[in-house]
Scaffold this active site. Sequence first.
Site, PDB file in Angstrom:
ATOM      1  N   LEU A 154       1.615   0.939  -6.236  1.00  0.00           N
ATOM      2  CA  LEU A 154       1.129  -0.390  -5.881  1.00  0.00           C
ATOM      3  C   LEU A 154      -0.298  -0.531  -6.392  1.00  0.00           C
ATOM      4  O   LEU A 154      -1.094   0.402  -6.292  1.00  0.00           O
ATOM      5  CB  LEU A 154       1.134  -0.579  -4.356  1.00  0.00           C
ATOM      6  CG  LEU A 154       2.481  -0.833  -3.670  1.00  0.00           C
ATOM      7  CD1 LEU A 154       2.306  -0.811  -2.159  1.00  0.00           C
ATOM      8  CD2 LEU A 154       3.068  -2.170  -4.110  1.00  0.00           C
ATOM      9  N   ASP A 155      -0.636  -1.692  -6.949  1.00  0.00           N
ATOM     10  CA  ASP A 155      -1.999  -1.943  -7.393  1.00  0.00           C
ATOM     11  C   ASP A 155      -2.954  -1.845  -6.203  1.00  0.00           C
ATOM     12  O   ASP A 155      -2.539  -2.048  -5.057  1.00  0.00           O
ATOM     13  CB  ASP A 155      -2.117  -3.339  -8.002  1.00  0.00           C
ATOM     14  CG  ASP A 155      -1.309  -3.475  -9.290  1.00  0.00           C
ATOM     15  OD1 ASP A 155      -1.110  -2.448  -9.962  1.00  0.00           O
ATOM     16  OD2 ASP A 155      -0.891  -4.607  -9.611  1.00  0.00           O
TER      17      ASP A 155
END
Length: 334
Positions: free
Chosen positions: A74-75
């Site tokens: 996930l960013d």
Amino acid sequence: MPKVVPSSLPISGLFALAKPSGPTSMAVINDIKPLIGNSRLFVETSKLDKLGKGKKKKGKRAREAVKIGQGGTLDPLADGVLVVGVGKGTKNLSEFLDCVKEYRTTCLLGCETDSYDSEGAQVRLASWKHVTRESVEKALSQFRGDIEQKPPVFSALKMDGKPLYEYARQGIPLPRPIEKRPVTVHEIEIVEWLGGEHEFKYPMKKFSDEEKQALAKSLQGVEGDVPIKDEVDTDADVNSLTPTAFVLRMKVSGGTYVRSIVHDLGHAVGSAGHVVTLTRTRQGRFALEPKEPEDFGCVSWDVFQKAVTDAGNPDADGWAEWEREVMERLDVVG
């Protein structure tokens, strides 16, 4: 759901934690490695005994005591479901790269950025006042079903051995168009129309004229008519208003760029847009809000943060709070 019993220890398995917005996925994994590596839930007692009592050595050795990995990055901006594999469970992580995922994301109109989200820099401003909920709902039909999606030009994907973002930043013309990828958008809908009732702002950082020229040069001739110049309203009253924002819920196949959907949707309604919040609400059978019998919930990040600083007193069976939380949501492997 498999029940963990003392006679089956140590075990391998999969569980999900609720990643917060801010840190990288790898930073989150590194934070919990010492906990995992010092737990009899996942490590043989004989190995734990050999870790030693010195805190400095113990931390490093604990990280090496058992394999641990994650099943889909996930960013930093994003929060939500992050699947973690421990021991033999790491061999099952690949199934979560291509599985169906669900997201909830907020789009802010009137501005697009190099990263397609609020972590990046302003590339272009555009009029947004004409965009209505009805026009967005109509445009969403273009993004349902099997579609072809173009990855962001400011990404680490390589073309002829060079990351795309290097072409864009250095003004090097792309040797060919960015290849589109087939993805499936099973569901996408507006779940909340915020209008101007929010506190989201455009990023402070802006592209300089030189950076805009470099981007235009890199895209020239291969990406068609890609707008780079600002297209803002001249009405002072409009410019004093808070830009429209809305929340989307989507169910997509693995490999789908949520940021690209928001970016392209902004173009589809004659404006610009970027992601200001992004939550992965489901990844395969792991979900923030389990609904099906086979679903597994997520361990709150607060539980791990608390354990890192103070493990607390174990229960009558010798388990720490974070271990009990994991056992309640653990998918045992092997």
